[in-house]
Design an enzyme around this catalytic site. Sequence first.
Site, short mmCIF file in Angstrom:
data_model
loop_
_atom_site.label_atom_id
_atom_site.label_comp_id
_atom_site.label_asym_id
_atom_site.label_seq_id
_atom_site.Cartn_x
_atom_site.Cartn_y
_atom_site.Cartn_z
N GLU A 187 -89.12 -13.37 -61.85
CA GLU A 187 -90.10 -13.43 -62.93
C GLU A 187 -89.96 -14.74 -63.71
OE1 GLU A 187 -90.83 -11.23 -67.23
OE2 GLU A 187 -90.04 -10.04 -65.57
N ASP A 220 -82.47 -9.43 -59.40
CA ASP A 220 -83.16 -10.51 -58.70
C ASP A 220 -84.64 -10.55 -59.05
OD1 ASP A 220 -83.65 -8.12 -57.43
OD2 ASP A 220 -83.57 -8.94 -55.41
N THR A 261 -85.63 -8.98 -73.80
CA THR A 261 -87.03 -8.72 -73.46
C THR A 261 -87.45 -7.33 -73.91
OG1 THR A 261 -86.40 -8.02 -71.24
CG2 THR A 261 -87.02 -10.31 -71.52
N GLY A 287 -79.99 -10.17 -65.60
CA GLY A 287 -80.79 -9.10 -65.00
C GLY A 287 -80.68 -9.14 -63.49
#
Length: 608
Positions: A237, A232, A202, A230
Amino acid sequence: MERDSAPSAQIGGQESILSSNFFLDHIGEVVLTFNSDGLSWKLVESMCNEEDRLSCLGIKLVSKTETAIEISDVYAVEFIDWGLVHESVLASAGGCLMDRGSEINFCLILQMYRFTVHGVQRSKTSPSLWAPSVYTFGHNDLLTCQMWVNQISASLNMDTGRPKNLLVFVHPRSGKGNGCGTWEAVAPIFSQAKVKTKVIVTQRAGHAFDVMASMKNRELMSYDGVVAVGGDGFFNEILNGLLLSRHKAPYPPAPTDFGHSVDNDANVPVQDENESATEPSDRNEDHSPLLPGSELSGPEALIVDVYGPAGTEDNSCDTDHDPEFSFPNDQFRTTGARDPITSALHIVLGKRVCLDLAQIVRWKTTSTSKDELRVRYAASFAGYGFYGDVITESERYRWMGPKRYDYAGTKVFLRHRSYEAEVAYVDVEFEKTTPDKGLHSSRTKALWGLHKKPNRVACHAKCGVCNTNSVQMSTRLPNQTPYPQGSKWARSKGRYLSIGAAVISCRNEKAPDGLVADAHLSDGFLHLILIKDCPRAFYLWHLTHLARKGGNPLNFEFVEHHKTPAFTFTSLGKESIWNVDGELFQAHQLSAQVFRGLVSIFATGPEV
Protein backbone atom coordinates in the site's frame (compact mmCIF):
# COMPACT_ATOMS: atom_id res chain seq x y z
CA MET A 1 44.08 0.87 35.86
CA GLU A 2 45.33 4.44 35.52
CA ARG A 3 47.00 4.19 32.11
CA ASP A 4 47.26 6.84 29.41
CA SER A 5 45.62 6.43 26.02
CA ALA A 6 47.93 5.69 23.15
CA PRO A 7 46.62 7.65 20.15
CA SER A 8 48.97 6.01 17.65
CA ALA A 9 49.65 2.52 19.01
CA GLN A 10 50.34 -0.35 16.63
CA ILE A 11 47.93 -3.30 16.71
CA GLY A 12 48.45 -6.15 14.26
CA GLY A 13 50.53 -3.96 11.96
CA GLN A 14 47.76 -1.38 11.66
CA GLU A 15 47.92 2.07 13.22
CA SER A 16 45.19 2.61 15.78
CA ILE A 17 43.35 5.79 16.67
CA LEU A 18 43.07 5.08 20.39
CA SER A 19 44.26 2.42 22.81
CA SER A 20 43.47 2.40 26.53
CA ASN A 21 42.86 0.05 29.43
CA PHE A 22 39.20 -0.27 30.47
CA PHE A 23 37.05 -2.59 32.54
CA LEU A 24 34.52 -4.33 30.29
CA ASP A 25 31.33 -5.05 32.22
CA HIS A 26 31.01 -8.74 33.24
CA ILE A 27 34.37 -9.55 31.59
CA GLY A 28 37.29 -7.83 33.29
CA GLU A 29 40.18 -5.51 32.47
CA VAL A 30 40.86 -5.23 28.74
CA VAL A 31 43.07 -3.29 26.37
CA LEU A 32 40.57 -1.48 24.14
CA THR A 33 41.71 -0.34 20.70
CA PHE A 34 39.85 1.78 18.16
CA ASN A 35 40.97 2.12 14.54
CA SER A 36 39.37 2.68 11.15
CA ASP A 37 37.94 -0.85 11.13
CA GLY A 38 36.22 -0.63 14.50
CA LEU A 39 36.73 -1.63 18.12
CA SER A 40 38.79 -4.54 19.41
CA TRP A 41 39.71 -5.60 22.92
CA LYS A 42 41.94 -8.16 24.56
CA LEU A 43 41.92 -9.31 28.17
CA VAL A 44 44.92 -8.29 30.24
CA GLU A 45 47.03 -11.42 30.80
CA SER A 46 47.28 -11.36 34.60
CA MET A 47 45.62 -9.54 37.47
CA CYS A 48 48.94 -9.33 39.33
CA ASN A 49 52.29 -10.26 37.77
CA GLU A 50 52.34 -10.77 33.95
CA GLU A 51 55.27 -13.19 34.35
CA ASP A 52 53.25 -15.39 36.71
CA ARG A 53 49.96 -16.65 35.21
CA LEU A 54 48.60 -17.52 38.63
CA SER A 55 48.31 -15.13 41.51
CA CYS A 56 48.42 -16.14 45.16
CA LEU A 57 44.64 -16.62 44.92
CA GLY A 58 44.95 -18.87 41.88
CA ILE A 59 43.11 -16.42 39.65
CA LYS A 60 43.60 -16.59 35.87
CA LEU A 61 41.71 -15.24 32.91
CA VAL A 62 39.03 -17.26 31.14
CA SER A 63 40.30 -16.28 27.67
CA LYS A 64 43.11 -14.23 26.15
CA THR A 65 41.69 -14.14 22.62
CA GLU A 66 41.01 -10.81 20.96
CA THR A 67 37.37 -9.80 20.36
CA ALA A 68 36.22 -7.10 17.94
CA ILE A 69 33.22 -5.34 16.47
CA GLU A 70 33.37 -3.54 13.12
CA ILE A 71 32.32 0.10 13.06
CA SER A 72 29.74 -0.82 10.39
CA ASP A 73 28.04 -3.00 13.03
CA VAL A 74 27.92 -0.23 15.66
CA TYR A 75 24.77 1.88 15.63
CA ALA A 76 25.18 3.97 18.80
CA VAL A 77 27.55 5.00 21.57
CA GLU A 78 26.53 6.87 24.72
CA PHE A 79 28.17 8.14 27.89
CA ILE A 80 26.29 6.88 30.99
CA ASP A 81 28.22 8.66 33.76
CA TRP A 82 29.39 7.18 37.10
CA GLY A 83 28.14 3.75 38.08
CA LEU A 84 28.82 0.05 38.63
CA VAL A 85 30.99 -2.20 36.48
CA HIS A 86 31.04 -5.95 37.15
CA GLU A 87 34.28 -7.83 36.69
CA SER A 88 33.96 -11.59 36.21
CA VAL A 89 37.05 -13.73 36.98
CA LEU A 90 37.62 -17.47 37.24
CA ALA A 91 39.60 -19.00 40.10
CA SER A 92 41.28 -22.34 39.32
CA ALA A 93 43.50 -25.05 40.79
CA GLY A 94 46.84 -24.12 42.32
CA GLY A 95 45.67 -21.28 44.51
CA CYS A 96 46.65 -21.16 48.15
CA LEU A 97 43.07 -20.67 49.31
CA MET A 98 41.36 -23.34 47.17
CA ASP A 99 41.35 -27.08 46.90
CA ARG A 100 43.35 -28.40 44.00
CA GLY A 101 41.22 -28.97 40.89
CA SER A 102 38.35 -26.68 41.93
CA GLU A 103 37.04 -23.72 39.92
CA ILE A 104 35.03 -20.82 41.33
CA ASN A 105 33.55 -17.77 39.53
CA PHE A 106 34.15 -14.42 41.24
CA CYS A 107 32.35 -11.18 40.47
CA LEU A 108 34.06 -7.96 41.55
CA ILE A 109 31.94 -4.79 41.57
CA LEU A 110 33.70 -1.52 40.76
CA GLN A 111 32.48 2.05 40.50
CA MET A 112 33.74 4.23 37.66
CA TYR A 113 32.74 6.37 34.67
CA ARG A 114 31.18 4.36 31.87
CA PHE A 115 30.17 4.46 28.22
CA THR A 116 28.12 1.93 26.24
CA VAL A 117 28.61 0.77 22.67
CA HIS A 118 25.48 -0.57 20.92
CA GLY A 119 26.07 -2.99 18.06
CA VAL A 120 24.62 -6.06 16.36
CA GLN A 121 25.20 -9.75 16.93
CA ARG A 122 24.31 -12.40 14.35
CA SER A 123 22.71 -15.67 15.37
CA LYS A 124 25.11 -18.62 15.07
CA THR A 125 22.33 -20.99 14.04
CA SER A 126 20.45 -18.54 11.80
CA PRO A 127 22.76 -15.82 10.42
CA SER A 128 19.82 -13.91 8.95
CA LEU A 129 18.60 -13.09 12.48
CA TRP A 130 20.26 -10.15 14.21
CA ALA A 131 20.07 -9.04 17.82
CA PRO A 132 21.36 -5.95 19.65
CA SER A 133 24.62 -6.36 21.55
CA VAL A 134 25.71 -4.02 24.34
CA TYR A 135 29.27 -3.44 25.58
CA THR A 136 29.80 -1.25 28.66
CA PHE A 137 33.34 0.00 29.33
CA GLY A 138 34.44 1.66 32.58
CA HIS A 139 37.35 3.96 33.48
CA ASN A 140 38.27 6.06 36.51
CA ASP A 141 38.94 9.11 34.35
CA LEU A 142 35.95 11.10 33.07
CA LEU A 143 37.85 12.78 30.25
CA THR A 144 39.09 9.45 28.92
CA CYS A 145 35.53 8.12 28.60
CA GLN A 146 34.32 11.31 26.96
CA MET A 147 37.20 11.28 24.49
CA TRP A 148 36.35 7.74 23.42
CA VAL A 149 32.64 8.56 23.05
CA ASN A 150 33.44 11.60 20.92
CA GLN A 151 35.85 9.66 18.72
CA ILE A 152 33.43 6.78 18.08
CA SER A 153 30.53 9.20 17.50
CA ALA A 154 32.57 11.13 14.93
CA SER A 155 33.29 7.89 13.07
CA LEU A 156 29.60 6.90 13.07
CA ASN A 157 28.59 10.33 11.77
CA MET A 158 30.84 9.86 8.75
CA ASP A 159 28.47 7.18 7.44
CA THR A 160 26.01 9.33 5.46
CA GLY A 161 23.93 6.32 4.43
CA ARG A 162 22.36 5.99 7.87
CA PRO A 163 18.94 7.62 8.36
CA LYS A 164 18.44 10.51 10.77
CA ASN A 165 14.75 11.39 10.38
CA LEU A 166 11.92 8.93 9.60
CA LEU A 167 8.18 8.97 9.03
CA VAL A 168 6.63 5.84 10.60
CA PHE A 169 3.29 4.27 9.68
CA VAL A 170 1.96 1.69 12.16
CA HIS A 171 -0.88 -0.67 11.24
CA PRO A 172 -2.46 -1.37 14.66
CA ARG A 173 -4.07 -4.65 13.54
CA SER A 174 -0.96 -6.23 12.04
CA GLY A 175 1.02 -8.91 13.84
CA LYS A 176 -2.13 -10.51 15.26
CA GLY A 177 -3.40 -7.13 16.42
CA ASN A 178 -0.15 -6.03 18.04
CA GLY A 179 1.26 -3.59 15.50
CA CYS A 180 1.66 -0.85 18.10
CA GLY A 181 3.39 -3.29 20.45
CA THR A 182 5.79 -4.26 17.68
CA TRP A 183 6.78 -0.64 17.17
CA GLU A 184 7.17 -0.04 20.91
CA ALA A 185 9.53 -3.04 21.08
CA VAL A 186 11.90 -1.64 18.47
CA ALA A 187 11.52 2.11 19.10
CA PRO A 188 14.44 2.14 21.63
CA ILE A 189 16.80 1.04 18.85
CA PHE A 190 15.92 4.13 16.84
CA SER A 191 16.21 6.31 19.93
CA GLN A 192 19.65 4.93 20.80
CA ALA A 193 20.80 5.54 17.23
CA LYS A 194 19.54 9.14 17.52
CA VAL A 195 17.07 8.65 14.68
CA LYS A 196 14.09 11.01 14.92
CA THR A 197 10.69 9.45 14.19
CA LYS A 198 7.24 10.84 13.49
CA VAL A 199 4.70 8.06 14.12
CA ILE A 200 1.29 7.79 12.42
CA VAL A 201 -1.04 4.99 13.55
CA THR A 202 -3.37 4.31 10.61
CA GLN A 203 -7.08 4.67 11.29
CA ARG A 204 -8.63 3.04 8.21
CA ALA A 205 -7.95 1.01 5.10
CA GLY A 206 -5.98 3.01 2.55
CA HIS A 207 -4.92 5.64 5.11
CA ALA A 208 -1.20 5.18 4.46
CA PHE A 209 -1.74 5.16 0.67
CA ASP A 210 -3.65 8.44 0.82
CA VAL A 211 -0.99 10.11 2.94
CA MET A 212 1.85 8.99 0.67
CA ALA A 213 0.03 9.83 -2.58
CA SER A 214 -1.02 13.31 -1.44
CA MET A 215 2.22 14.30 0.29
CA LYS A 216 4.23 17.00 -1.46
CA ASN A 217 7.66 15.91 -2.62
CA ARG A 218 9.22 18.70 -0.60
CA GLU A 219 7.64 17.33 2.57
CA LEU A 220 8.64 13.76 1.66
CA MET A 221 12.23 14.88 1.12
CA SER A 222 12.35 16.29 4.63
CA TYR A 223 12.50 12.66 5.81
CA ASP A 224 15.27 10.19 5.23
CA GLY A 225 12.64 7.52 4.86
CA VAL A 226 9.20 6.13 5.53
CA VAL A 227 8.86 3.11 7.81
CA ALA A 228 5.88 0.76 7.67
CA VAL A 229 5.12 -1.48 10.64
CA GLY A 230 2.79 -4.11 9.23
CA GLY A 231 2.46 -7.00 6.81
CA ASP A 232 3.45 -7.27 3.16
CA GLY A 233 0.10 -5.83 2.05
CA PHE A 234 0.68 -2.74 4.17
CA PHE A 235 4.09 -2.35 2.57
CA ASN A 236 2.52 -2.72 -0.88
CA GLU A 237 0.00 0.00 0.00
CA ILE A 238 2.77 2.46 0.93
CA LEU A 239 4.92 1.42 -2.04
CA ASN A 240 2.09 2.14 -4.48
CA GLY A 241 1.21 5.37 -2.71
CA LEU A 242 4.76 6.54 -3.29
CA LEU A 243 5.27 5.26 -6.84
CA LEU A 244 1.95 5.76 -8.60
CA SER A 245 2.05 9.53 -8.32
CA ARG A 246 5.83 9.93 -8.79
CA HIS A 247 7.36 7.22 -10.95
CA LYS A 248 7.29 8.45 -14.55
CA ALA A 249 7.66 5.48 -16.84
CA PRO A 250 6.40 4.11 -20.15
CA TYR A 251 3.83 1.34 -20.05
CA PRO A 252 5.00 -2.24 -20.59
CA PRO A 253 5.71 -3.32 -24.18
CA ALA A 254 3.23 -5.54 -26.03
CA PRO A 255 2.95 -7.44 -29.32
CA THR A 256 1.48 -5.49 -32.20
CA ASP A 257 -1.78 -7.47 -32.06
CA PHE A 258 -2.28 -7.06 -28.31
CA GLY A 259 -5.24 -4.75 -28.87
CA HIS A 260 -3.92 -1.70 -27.03
CA SER A 261 -1.40 0.79 -28.31
CA VAL A 262 1.44 1.38 -25.86
CA ASP A 263 2.12 5.09 -25.45
CA ASN A 264 5.76 5.31 -24.41
CA ASP A 265 5.35 8.93 -23.43
CA ALA A 266 2.47 8.21 -21.07
CA ASN A 267 2.82 8.82 -17.37
CA VAL A 268 1.64 6.35 -14.77
CA PRO A 269 -1.75 7.39 -13.30
CA VAL A 270 -2.58 7.27 -9.63
CA GLN A 271 -5.00 4.76 -8.16
CA ASP A 272 -8.60 5.12 -9.30
CA GLU A 273 -10.16 7.12 -6.49
CA ASN A 274 -13.47 5.33 -7.03
CA GLU A 275 -11.94 1.97 -6.12
CA SER A 276 -12.04 1.24 -2.42
CA ALA A 277 -8.85 0.18 -0.72
CA THR A 278 -8.67 -3.15 1.05
CA GLU A 279 -7.31 -4.02 4.48
CA PRO A 280 -3.98 -5.41 3.33
CA SER A 281 -2.25 -6.60 6.47
CA ASP A 282 -5.33 -8.46 7.70
CA ARG A 283 -5.48 -10.52 4.53
CA ASN A 284 -1.78 -11.29 4.51
CA GLU A 285 -1.17 -11.99 8.16
CA ASP A 286 -0.64 -15.67 7.38
CA HIS A 287 -0.19 -17.73 4.26
CA SER A 288 -1.41 -21.05 3.02
CA PRO A 289 1.38 -23.57 2.43
CA LEU A 290 -0.07 -23.89 -1.08
CA LEU A 291 0.59 -20.23 -1.82
CA PRO A 292 4.02 -18.75 -2.50
CA GLY A 293 4.97 -16.22 0.11
CA SER A 294 8.01 -13.99 -0.11
CA GLU A 295 11.12 -12.80 1.65
CA LEU A 296 9.23 -9.56 2.18
CA SER A 297 6.38 -11.19 4.07
CA GLY A 298 5.61 -13.51 6.92
CA PRO A 299 3.26 -14.14 9.82
CA GLU A 300 5.08 -11.75 12.09
CA ALA A 301 4.57 -8.02 11.88
CA LEU A 302 7.24 -6.51 9.68
CA ILE A 303 9.07 -3.28 9.82
CA VAL A 304 9.36 -2.11 6.26
CA ASP A 305 11.01 1.18 5.42
CA VAL A 306 10.80 3.26 2.27
CA TYR A 307 13.48 5.90 1.96
CA GLY A 308 13.70 9.16 0.06
CA PRO A 309 16.55 11.68 0.07
CA ALA A 310 16.24 14.09 2.98
CA GLY A 311 17.61 17.55 2.61
CA THR A 312 18.30 17.30 -1.13
CA GLU A 313 15.81 19.94 -2.24
CA ASP A 314 16.96 23.42 -3.23
CA ASN A 315 15.59 25.70 -0.53
CA SER A 316 16.41 28.74 -2.59
CA CYS A 317 13.87 27.90 -5.27
CA ASP A 318 10.31 29.12 -5.48
CA THR A 319 8.38 27.80 -2.49
CA ASP A 320 5.42 27.02 -4.80
CA HIS A 321 7.55 24.67 -6.87
CA ASP A 322 7.52 21.03 -5.75
CA PRO A 323 10.81 19.29 -6.63
CA GLU A 324 10.74 16.04 -8.58
CA PHE A 325 11.25 12.74 -6.78
CA SER A 326 13.19 10.55 -9.23
CA PHE A 327 13.63 6.77 -9.49
CA PRO A 328 15.81 4.76 -9.08
CA ASN A 329 17.04 6.61 -6.03
CA ASP A 330 19.96 5.60 -3.83
CA GLN A 331 18.14 6.89 -0.73
CA PHE A 332 14.87 5.06 -1.39
CA ARG A 333 14.98 1.80 0.57
CA THR A 334 12.85 -1.00 1.99
CA THR A 335 13.71 -3.92 4.23
CA GLY A 336 12.91 -7.57 3.67
CA ALA A 337 13.47 -9.05 7.12
CA ARG A 338 10.55 -10.82 8.81
CA ASP A 339 11.99 -10.35 12.30
CA PRO A 340 11.20 -6.83 13.60
CA ILE A 341 14.44 -6.50 15.59
CA THR A 342 16.56 -7.57 12.61
CA SER A 343 14.65 -5.19 10.39
CA ALA A 344 15.16 -2.26 12.78
CA LEU A 345 18.89 -2.95 12.94
CA HIS A 346 19.11 -3.06 9.13
CA ILE A 347 17.46 0.35 9.03
CA VAL A 348 19.61 2.18 11.58
CA LEU A 349 22.83 0.71 10.13
CA GLY A 350 21.88 1.69 6.57
CA LYS A 351 22.49 -1.74 5.00
CA ARG A 352 21.60 -1.71 1.30
CA VAL A 353 20.92 -3.97 -1.67
CA CYS A 354 18.82 -3.26 -4.77
CA LEU A 355 15.37 -4.69 -5.48
CA ASP A 356 13.44 -5.18 -8.74
CA LEU A 357 9.81 -4.10 -8.97
CA ALA A 358 7.13 -5.18 -11.42
CA GLN A 359 4.80 -2.65 -13.01
CA ILE A 360 1.43 -4.27 -13.82
CA VAL A 361 -1.02 -2.44 -16.08
CA ARG A 362 -4.66 -3.52 -16.39
CA TRP A 363 -6.22 -2.60 -19.72
CA LYS A 364 -9.64 -4.22 -19.29
CA THR A 365 -11.41 -5.48 -16.18
CA THR A 366 -13.76 -7.94 -17.94
CA SER A 367 -14.23 -9.11 -21.51
CA THR A 368 -17.28 -6.86 -21.97
CA SER A 369 -16.06 -3.77 -20.12
CA LYS A 370 -14.58 -0.67 -21.67
CA ASP A 371 -10.91 0.05 -21.30
CA GLU A 372 -10.19 0.63 -17.59
CA LEU A 373 -6.53 1.52 -17.26
CA ARG A 374 -5.04 0.96 -13.81
CA VAL A 375 -1.45 0.46 -12.63
CA ARG A 376 -0.06 -1.47 -9.68
CA TYR A 377 3.49 -2.19 -8.54
CA ALA A 378 4.52 -5.55 -7.05
CA ALA A 379 7.66 -6.35 -5.08
CA SER A 380 7.35 -10.13 -4.92
CA PHE A 381 4.59 -11.94 -6.85
CA ALA A 382 1.54 -11.66 -9.10
CA GLY A 383 -0.58 -14.78 -9.66
CA TYR A 384 -3.76 -15.80 -11.50
CA GLY A 385 -5.99 -18.86 -11.24
CA PHE A 386 -5.20 -20.94 -8.16
CA TYR A 387 -3.41 -18.04 -6.44
CA GLY A 388 -6.30 -15.61 -6.92
CA ASP A 389 -8.98 -18.19 -6.16
CA VAL A 390 -7.48 -19.00 -2.76
CA ILE A 391 -7.51 -15.34 -1.68
CA THR A 392 -11.08 -14.91 -2.95
CA GLU A 393 -12.29 -18.08 -1.21
CA SER A 394 -10.57 -17.17 2.06
CA GLU A 395 -12.60 -13.95 2.32
CA ARG A 396 -15.70 -16.05 3.06
CA TYR A 397 -14.06 -17.50 6.17
CA ARG A 398 -12.46 -14.52 7.84
CA TRP A 399 -13.97 -15.67 11.12
CA MET A 400 -11.53 -18.61 11.04
CA GLY A 401 -8.52 -16.34 11.35
CA PRO A 402 -5.21 -17.44 9.77
CA LYS A 403 -6.43 -21.02 9.37
CA ARG A 404 -8.81 -19.83 6.65
CA TYR A 405 -5.98 -19.88 4.10
CA ASP A 406 -5.29 -23.58 4.61
CA TYR A 407 -9.00 -24.34 4.45
CA ALA A 408 -9.57 -22.18 1.37
CA GLY A 409 -6.46 -23.59 -0.32
CA THR A 410 -7.69 -27.14 0.18
CA LYS A 411 -11.12 -26.30 -1.24
CA VAL A 412 -9.63 -24.60 -4.31
CA PHE A 413 -7.23 -27.49 -4.85
CA LEU A 414 -10.06 -30.05 -4.75
CA ARG A 415 -12.11 -27.91 -7.11
CA HIS A 416 -9.22 -28.13 -9.61
CA ARG A 417 -10.43 -25.34 -11.86
CA SER A 418 -8.47 -24.28 -14.94
CA TYR A 419 -8.76 -21.13 -17.04
CA GLU A 420 -8.21 -20.50 -20.73
CA ALA A 421 -5.80 -17.68 -21.53
CA GLU A 422 -3.09 -16.47 -23.88
CA VAL A 423 0.26 -15.26 -22.58
CA ALA A 424 2.93 -13.49 -24.63
CA TYR A 425 6.39 -12.85 -23.28
CA VAL A 426 9.71 -11.42 -24.41
CA ASP A 427 11.88 -14.46 -25.11
CA VAL A 428 15.49 -13.87 -24.08
CA GLU A 429 16.33 -17.57 -23.56
CA PHE A 430 17.95 -19.26 -26.49
CA GLU A 431 18.59 -22.78 -25.17
CA LYS A 432 15.89 -25.36 -25.75
CA THR A 433 14.10 -27.32 -23.05
CA THR A 434 14.80 -31.04 -23.47
CA PRO A 435 12.64 -33.15 -21.16
CA ASP A 436 13.51 -36.76 -20.47
CA LYS A 437 11.02 -39.49 -21.09
CA GLY A 438 8.22 -39.72 -18.58
CA LEU A 439 5.97 -37.06 -17.17
CA HIS A 440 7.66 -36.82 -13.76
CA SER A 441 11.27 -37.54 -14.63
CA SER A 442 14.07 -35.13 -13.89
CA ARG A 443 15.06 -33.00 -16.83
CA THR A 444 17.62 -30.41 -17.84
CA LYS A 445 16.26 -26.96 -18.41
CA ALA A 446 18.49 -24.18 -19.70
CA LEU A 447 17.79 -20.81 -18.15
CA TRP A 448 20.23 -18.16 -19.21
CA GLY A 449 23.20 -20.45 -18.83
CA LEU A 450 22.03 -22.19 -15.62
CA HIS A 451 21.60 -25.71 -16.96
CA LYS A 452 21.24 -28.25 -14.19
CA LYS A 453 19.81 -27.96 -10.73
CA PRO A 454 23.18 -28.33 -8.93
CA ASN A 455 24.53 -25.39 -10.96
CA ARG A 456 21.76 -22.98 -10.03
CA VAL A 457 23.15 -19.81 -8.51
CA ALA A 458 20.97 -18.60 -5.65
CA CYS A 459 20.89 -14.93 -4.72
CA HIS A 460 23.06 -14.14 -1.71
CA ALA A 461 24.82 -11.34 0.12
CA LYS A 462 27.11 -9.37 -2.23
CA CYS A 463 25.54 -11.27 -5.13
CA GLY A 464 27.51 -10.98 -8.34
CA VAL A 465 24.41 -11.32 -10.53
CA CYS A 466 22.59 -8.47 -8.78
CA ASN A 467 25.66 -6.23 -8.62
CA THR A 468 26.69 -6.64 -12.25
CA ASN A 469 26.77 -3.58 -14.46
CA SER A 470 24.98 -5.30 -17.32
CA VAL A 471 22.57 -3.41 -19.58
CA GLN A 472 19.55 -2.34 -17.56
CA MET A 473 16.47 -4.13 -18.83
CA SER A 474 13.87 -1.95 -17.18
CA THR A 475 13.29 0.97 -19.55
CA ARG A 476 11.52 -0.03 -22.72
CA LEU A 477 11.93 2.96 -25.03
CA PRO A 478 13.35 1.48 -28.28
CA ASN A 479 15.86 4.29 -28.79
CA GLN A 480 17.27 4.04 -25.24
CA THR A 481 17.80 0.56 -23.76
CA PRO A 482 16.51 -2.15 -26.13
CA TYR A 483 16.33 -5.86 -25.37
CA PRO A 484 19.37 -8.02 -26.09
CA GLN A 485 19.90 -8.77 -29.76
CA GLY A 486 17.79 -11.71 -30.87
CA SER A 487 14.95 -11.14 -28.40
CA LYS A 488 11.47 -11.75 -29.73
CA TRP A 489 7.90 -12.22 -28.60
CA ALA A 490 6.85 -15.79 -27.85
CA ARG A 491 3.37 -17.06 -27.01
CA SER A 492 1.71 -19.73 -24.92
CA LYS A 493 -2.01 -20.43 -25.24
CA GLY A 494 -4.18 -22.98 -23.47
CA ARG A 495 -5.87 -23.90 -20.20
CA TYR A 496 -3.94 -23.16 -17.01
CA LEU A 497 -4.43 -24.04 -13.37
CA SER A 498 -2.32 -21.03 -12.47
CA ILE A 499 -0.20 -18.30 -13.99
CA GLY A 500 2.43 -16.70 -11.80
CA ALA A 501 5.05 -13.98 -12.19
CA ALA A 502 7.70 -14.02 -9.47
CA VAL A 503 9.92 -10.96 -9.02
CA ILE A 504 12.00 -12.73 -6.36
CA SER A 505 12.28 -16.33 -5.18
CA CYS A 506 9.23 -16.02 -2.88
CA ARG A 507 11.00 -17.99 -0.16
CA ASN A 508 9.30 -18.33 3.23
CA GLU A 509 8.91 -20.80 6.08
CA LYS A 510 6.25 -22.76 4.16
CA ALA A 511 8.19 -22.77 0.89
CA PRO A 512 11.82 -23.00 2.11
CA ASP A 513 13.38 -22.75 -1.36
CA GLY A 514 10.67 -20.52 -2.80
CA LEU A 515 8.78 -20.92 -6.03
CA VAL A 516 11.94 -20.08 -8.03
CA ALA A 517 15.01 -21.00 -6.02
CA ASP A 518 17.48 -19.20 -8.27
CA ALA A 519 15.55 -15.95 -8.69
CA HIS A 520 17.53 -12.82 -7.84
CA LEU A 521 16.63 -9.62 -6.06
CA SER A 522 17.95 -7.36 -8.80
CA ASP A 523 18.66 -9.01 -12.14
CA GLY A 524 15.97 -7.27 -14.21
CA PHE A 525 13.84 -10.37 -14.87
CA LEU A 526 10.47 -11.82 -13.95
CA HIS A 527 10.01 -15.57 -13.64
CA LEU A 528 6.85 -16.45 -15.54
CA ILE A 529 5.41 -19.76 -14.28
CA LEU A 530 2.60 -21.35 -16.33
CA ILE A 531 0.95 -24.43 -14.79
CA LYS A 532 -0.98 -26.19 -17.55
CA ASP A 533 -4.15 -28.13 -16.89
CA CYS A 534 -3.18 -31.57 -15.60
CA PRO A 535 -4.56 -34.35 -13.36
CA ARG A 536 -5.07 -33.33 -9.76
CA ALA A 537 -2.45 -35.81 -8.53
CA PHE A 538 0.20 -34.25 -10.75
CA TYR A 539 -0.60 -30.76 -9.48
CA LEU A 540 -0.38 -32.06 -5.90
CA TRP A 541 3.10 -33.35 -6.70
CA HIS A 542 4.08 -29.88 -7.90
CA LEU A 543 2.73 -28.28 -4.70
CA THR A 544 4.52 -30.89 -2.57
CA HIS A 545 7.83 -29.98 -4.19
CA LEU A 546 7.08 -26.34 -3.51
CA ALA A 547 6.56 -26.98 0.20
CA ARG A 548 9.71 -29.01 0.86
CA LYS A 549 13.39 -28.15 1.16
CA GLY A 550 15.35 -29.24 -1.89
CA GLY A 551 12.22 -29.64 -4.02
CA ASN A 552 12.08 -28.77 -7.70
CA PRO A 553 8.51 -27.61 -8.39
CA LEU A 554 9.30 -26.41 -11.93
CA ASN A 555 10.64 -29.75 -13.19
CA PHE A 556 7.42 -31.14 -14.70
CA GLU A 557 6.09 -31.44 -18.23
CA PHE A 558 2.99 -29.42 -17.35
CA VAL A 559 5.07 -26.50 -16.01
CA GLU A 560 6.47 -23.77 -18.25
CA HIS A 561 9.15 -21.50 -16.78
CA HIS A 562 10.21 -18.42 -18.72
CA LYS A 563 12.72 -15.85 -17.54
CA THR A 564 11.57 -12.61 -19.11
CA PRO A 565 11.57 -8.84 -18.62
CA ALA A 566 7.95 -8.40 -19.78
CA PHE A 567 4.74 -10.28 -20.61
CA THR A 568 1.09 -9.76 -21.54
CA PHE A 569 -2.02 -11.70 -20.50
CA THR A 570 -5.47 -12.04 -22.05
CA SER A 571 -8.27 -14.18 -20.64
CA LEU A 572 -10.14 -16.26 -23.25
CA GLY A 573 -13.03 -17.63 -21.21
CA LYS A 574 -14.33 -17.84 -17.67
CA GLU A 575 -12.13 -15.67 -15.51
CA SER A 576 -10.31 -15.89 -12.20
CA ILE A 577 -8.74 -12.90 -10.45
CA TRP A 578 -5.15 -11.76 -10.04
CA ASN A 579 -3.36 -11.80 -6.70
CA VAL A 580 -0.80 -8.95 -6.72
CA ASP A 581 1.36 -9.12 -3.60
CA GLY A 582 -1.67 -10.44 -1.72
CA GLU A 583 -4.11 -7.85 -3.08
CA LEU A 584 -7.01 -8.80 -5.36
CA PHE A 585 -6.66 -7.24 -8.83
CA GLN A 586 -9.34 -8.07 -11.41
CA ALA A 587 -8.07 -7.96 -14.98
CA HIS A 588 -9.27 -9.48 -18.25
CA GLN A 589 -6.22 -8.11 -20.04
CA LEU A 590 -2.96 -6.84 -18.59
CA SER A 591 0.68 -6.26 -19.36
CA ALA A 592 3.67 -6.28 -17.03
CA GLN A 593 7.34 -5.34 -17.00
CA VAL A 594 10.14 -5.36 -14.47
CA PHE A 595 12.21 -2.35 -13.43
CA ARG A 596 15.67 -3.41 -12.42
CA GLY A 597 16.82 -2.07 -9.06
CA LEU A 598 14.03 0.50 -8.91
CA VAL A 599 14.25 0.61 -5.11
CA SER A 600 16.78 -0.45 -2.50
CA ILE A 601 16.24 -2.50 0.61
CA PHE A 602 17.90 -2.16 3.98
CA ALA A 603 19.44 -5.62 4.05
CA THR A 604 22.67 -7.49 3.45
CA GLY A 605 21.11 -9.91 0.98
CA PRO A 606 19.91 -13.49 1.52
CA GLU A 607 22.11 -15.54 3.84
CA VAL A 608 23.19 -18.81 2.21
